[in-house]
Design a protein around this motif. Structure first.
Motif, PDB file in Angstrom:
ATOM      1  N   THR A 119       0.849  -1.186   0.000  1.00 53.83           N
ATOM      2  CA  THR A 119       0.000   0.000   0.000  1.00 53.83           C
ATOM      3  C   THR A 119       0.883   1.233   0.000  1.00 53.83           C
ATOM      4  O   THR A 119       1.865   1.289   0.753  1.00 53.83           O
ATOM      5  CB  THR A 119      -0.887   0.019   1.275  1.00 53.83           C
ATOM      6  N   THR A 120       0.576   2.205  -0.843  1.00 51.63           N
ATOM      7  CA  THR A 120       1.347   3.449  -0.831  1.00 51.63           C
ATOM      8  C   THR A 120       0.762   4.389   0.210  1.00 51.63           C
ATOM      9  O   THR A 120      -0.451   4.477   0.383  1.00 51.63           O
ATOM     10  CB  THR A 120       1.320   4.143  -2.215  1.00 51.63           C
ATOM     11  N   ASP A 123       5.016   9.151   0.348  1.00 50.92           N
ATOM     12  CA  ASP A 123       6.230   8.670  -0.323  1.00 50.92           C
ATOM     13  C   ASP A 123       6.760   7.380   0.305  1.00 50.92           C
ATOM     14  O   ASP A 123       7.896   6.988   0.061  1.00 50.92           O
ATOM     15  CB  ASP A 123       7.307   9.765  -0.309  1.00 50.92           C
ATOM     16  N   LEU A 125       5.978   3.118   1.426  1.00 54.85           N
ATOM     17  CA  LEU A 125       5.242   1.904   1.099  1.00 54.85           C
ATOM     18  C   LEU A 125       4.992   1.130   2.382  1.00 54.85           C
ATOM     19  O   LEU A 125       5.881   1.013   3.222  1.00 54.85           O
ATOM     20  CB  LEU A 125       6.047   1.007   0.160  1.00 54.85           C
ATOM     21  N   GLN A 126       3.789   0.606   2.527  1.00 57.21           N
ATOM     22  CA  GLN A 126       3.532  -0.329   3.617  1.00 57.21           C
ATOM     23  C   GLN A 126       3.442  -1.705   2.991  1.00 57.21           C
ATOM     24  O   GLN A 126       2.607  -1.955   2.123  1.00 57.21           O
ATOM     25  CB  GLN A 126       2.238  -0.014   4.359  1.00 57.21           C
ATOM     26  N   LYS A 144      11.735   1.324  -9.250  1.00 53.16           N
ATOM     27  CA  LYS A 144      10.721   1.977 -10.079  1.00 53.16           C
ATOM     28  C   LYS A 144      10.702   1.305 -11.438  1.00 53.16           C
ATOM     29  O   LYS A 144      11.734   0.836 -11.925  1.00 53.16           O
ATOM     30  CB  LYS A 144      11.037   3.464 -10.237  1.00 53.16           C
ATOM     31  N   HIS A 168      10.973   3.591   3.289  1.00 50.49           N
ATOM     32  CA  HIS A 168      10.934   4.822   2.479  1.00 50.49           C
ATOM     33  C   HIS A 168      11.800   4.648   1.260  1.00 50.49           C
ATOM     34  O   HIS A 168      12.798   4.003   1.287  1.00 50.49           O
ATOM     35  CB  HIS A 168      11.458   6.021   3.298  1.00 50.49           C
TER      36      HIS A 168
END
Length: 168
Positions: A119-120, A123, A125-126, A144, A168
Protein backbone atom coordinates in the motif's frame (compact mmCIF):
# COMPACT_ATOMS: atom_id res chain seq x y z
CA UNK A 1 -11.30 -50.32 32.71
CA UNK A 2 -8.02 -51.86 31.67
CA UNK A 3 -7.21 -55.47 32.32
CA UNK A 4 -3.84 -57.09 33.02
CA UNK A 5 -4.76 -59.78 30.47
CA UNK A 6 -3.70 -57.73 27.43
CA UNK A 7 -0.78 -55.61 26.32
CA UNK A 8 -1.46 -52.01 25.44
CA UNK A 9 -0.59 -51.56 21.76
CA UNK A 10 1.72 -48.77 20.62
CA UNK A 11 0.42 -45.84 18.58
CA UNK A 12 0.93 -46.28 14.83
CA UNK A 13 0.97 -44.23 11.63
CA UNK A 14 3.31 -41.69 13.21
CA UNK A 15 4.06 -38.78 10.87
CA UNK A 16 5.39 -35.23 10.98
CA UNK A 17 3.61 -32.39 9.19
CA UNK A 18 5.97 -29.44 8.95
CA UNK A 19 4.79 -26.32 7.11
CA UNK A 20 6.30 -22.85 7.53
CA UNK A 21 8.38 -24.03 10.51
CA UNK A 22 5.34 -25.33 12.42
CA UNK A 23 6.05 -28.97 13.29
CA UNK A 24 3.02 -31.11 14.09
CA UNK A 25 3.51 -34.76 15.05
CA UNK A 26 0.47 -36.97 14.38
CA UNK A 27 -0.35 -40.60 15.12
CA UNK A 28 -3.25 -43.02 15.19
CA UNK A 29 -4.67 -44.86 18.15
CA UNK A 30 -4.65 -48.64 18.12
CA UNK A 31 -7.78 -50.65 18.82
CA UNK A 32 -7.75 -51.70 22.46
CA UNK A 33 -10.24 -52.61 25.16
CA UNK A 34 -9.23 -49.44 27.02
CA UNK A 35 -11.62 -46.52 26.68
CA UNK A 36 -9.36 -43.80 28.12
CA UNK A 37 -5.98 -44.00 26.41
CA UNK A 38 -3.55 -41.12 26.97
CA UNK A 39 -0.31 -40.35 25.12
CA UNK A 40 3.13 -38.96 25.91
CA UNK A 41 5.77 -37.68 23.45
CA UNK A 42 9.55 -37.39 23.80
CA UNK A 43 12.35 -36.15 21.57
CA UNK A 44 16.08 -36.73 21.33
CA UNK A 45 18.28 -34.23 19.52
CA UNK A 46 22.01 -34.35 18.88
CA UNK A 47 22.67 -32.74 22.28
CA UNK A 48 20.70 -35.44 24.14
CA UNK A 49 22.22 -38.16 21.99
CA UNK A 50 25.88 -37.14 22.22
CA UNK A 51 26.27 -35.04 25.39
CA UNK A 52 23.53 -36.49 27.62
CA UNK A 53 24.36 -40.13 26.81
CA UNK A 54 21.31 -40.87 24.67
CA UNK A 55 18.68 -39.46 27.04
CA UNK A 56 15.21 -38.42 25.91
CA UNK A 57 13.37 -35.17 26.77
CA UNK A 58 9.65 -34.97 27.51
CA UNK A 59 7.66 -32.62 25.28
CA UNK A 60 6.11 -30.59 28.11
CA UNK A 61 2.82 -29.80 26.33
CA UNK A 62 2.36 -33.42 25.23
CA UNK A 63 2.48 -35.51 28.40
CA UNK A 64 -0.53 -37.70 29.27
CA UNK A 65 -2.78 -36.08 26.64
CA UNK A 66 -5.87 -37.57 24.99
CA UNK A 67 -5.33 -35.98 21.56
CA UNK A 68 -3.42 -37.75 18.78
CA UNK A 69 -1.19 -34.87 17.73
CA UNK A 70 1.57 -32.80 19.31
CA UNK A 71 2.97 -29.40 18.33
CA UNK A 72 6.78 -29.65 18.50
CA UNK A 73 7.47 -26.21 16.99
CA UNK A 74 9.18 -24.78 20.06
CA UNK A 75 10.86 -28.00 21.17
CA UNK A 76 12.82 -28.58 17.95
CA UNK A 77 14.93 -25.45 18.28
CA UNK A 78 17.94 -26.18 16.08
CA UNK A 79 18.75 -27.40 12.58
CA UNK A 80 19.77 -30.85 13.80
CA UNK A 81 18.26 -34.30 13.48
CA UNK A 82 15.68 -35.28 16.09
CA UNK A 83 14.42 -38.72 17.01
CA UNK A 84 10.80 -38.52 18.18
CA UNK A 85 8.70 -41.14 19.95
CA UNK A 86 5.21 -41.56 21.40
CA UNK A 87 3.60 -44.12 23.68
CA UNK A 88 0.15 -44.91 25.02
CA UNK A 89 -0.99 -45.37 28.61
CA UNK A 90 -4.12 -46.74 30.22
CA UNK A 91 -4.23 -47.02 33.98
CA UNK A 92 -1.00 -48.77 34.94
CA UNK A 93 -0.56 -50.21 31.45
CA UNK A 94 2.04 -48.56 29.21
CA UNK A 95 2.71 -49.45 25.57
CA UNK A 96 6.18 -49.77 24.08
CA UNK A 97 7.51 -46.52 22.57
CA UNK A 98 6.81 -46.10 18.85
CA UNK A 99 9.28 -43.91 16.94
CA UNK A 100 8.87 -41.67 13.95
CA UNK A 101 10.24 -43.68 11.03
CA UNK A 102 13.38 -41.57 10.59
CA UNK A 103 14.97 -38.56 12.28
CA UNK A 104 13.26 -35.22 11.59
CA UNK A 105 15.15 -32.02 10.79
CA UNK A 106 13.28 -28.72 10.71
CA UNK A 107 15.12 -27.82 7.48
CA UNK A 108 12.66 -30.24 5.82
CA UNK A 109 9.76 -27.86 6.50
CA UNK A 110 7.63 -26.92 3.50
CA UNK A 111 7.72 -23.17 2.93
CA UNK A 112 4.65 -21.70 1.30
CA UNK A 113 4.42 -18.41 -0.57
CA UNK A 114 3.17 -15.73 1.85
CA UNK A 115 0.31 -13.41 0.94
CA UNK A 116 1.71 -9.91 0.42
CA UNK A 117 -0.06 -6.55 0.25
CA UNK A 118 1.69 -3.33 -0.78
CA UNK A 119 0.00 0.00 0.00
CA UNK A 120 1.35 3.45 -0.83
CA UNK A 121 1.25 6.04 1.94
CA UNK A 122 2.60 9.35 0.61
CA UNK A 123 6.23 8.67 -0.32
CA UNK A 124 6.35 5.46 1.74
CA UNK A 125 5.24 1.90 1.10
CA UNK A 126 3.53 -0.33 3.62
CA UNK A 127 4.37 -3.95 2.95
CA UNK A 128 2.20 -6.46 4.82
CA UNK A 129 2.70 -10.23 4.90
CA UNK A 130 0.24 -12.88 5.98
CA UNK A 131 1.01 -16.49 6.79
CA UNK A 132 4.70 -16.18 7.69
CA UNK A 133 6.45 -18.44 10.21
CA UNK A 134 7.05 -17.12 13.74
CA UNK A 135 10.75 -16.61 13.00
CA UNK A 136 11.58 -15.43 9.52
CA UNK A 137 14.00 -13.45 7.41
CA UNK A 138 12.38 -11.37 4.66
CA UNK A 139 14.11 -9.76 1.69
CA UNK A 140 12.18 -6.99 -0.08
CA UNK A 141 13.44 -5.65 -3.41
CA UNK A 142 12.12 -2.24 -4.54
CA UNK A 143 12.59 -0.42 -7.86
CA UNK A 144 10.72 1.98 -10.08
CA UNK A 145 9.39 0.66 -13.35
CA UNK A 146 12.13 0.84 -15.98
CA UNK A 147 14.83 1.78 -13.43
CA UNK A 148 16.06 -1.63 -12.33
CA UNK A 149 19.59 -0.22 -11.98
CA UNK A 150 18.44 1.73 -8.90
CA UNK A 151 17.27 -1.28 -6.92
CA UNK A 152 16.91 -1.09 -3.12
CA UNK A 153 17.10 -4.34 -1.19
CA UNK A 154 15.90 -4.50 2.42
CA UNK A 155 16.66 -7.47 4.69
CA UNK A 156 14.36 -7.74 7.69
CA UNK A 157 14.61 -10.35 10.47
CA UNK A 158 11.54 -11.06 12.61
CA UNK A 159 11.15 -13.20 15.69
CA UNK A 160 7.43 -12.60 16.24
CA UNK A 161 4.45 -12.76 13.94
CA UNK A 162 5.02 -10.17 11.24
CA UNK A 163 2.16 -7.68 10.89
CA UNK A 164 3.87 -5.36 8.43
CA UNK A 165 6.62 -2.78 8.17
CA UNK A 166 7.32 0.54 6.47
CA UNK A 167 10.13 1.48 4.15
CA UNK A 168 10.93 4.82 2.48
Amino acid sequence: SCSDAWLLPSPWGISMESVNMRHLLKWRRQQSPCSSVIYSVQFQGEFELRILNGSWEDVVGCQRVTRTECDLTFDLGSDSDYNIRVRAECGRRVSPWAELGRPFNRRETILTVPAITVTTMGDALQVTFKGLPLTVGVTVTIWKRGEFVRVRILHVQYIIVLQGFFCH
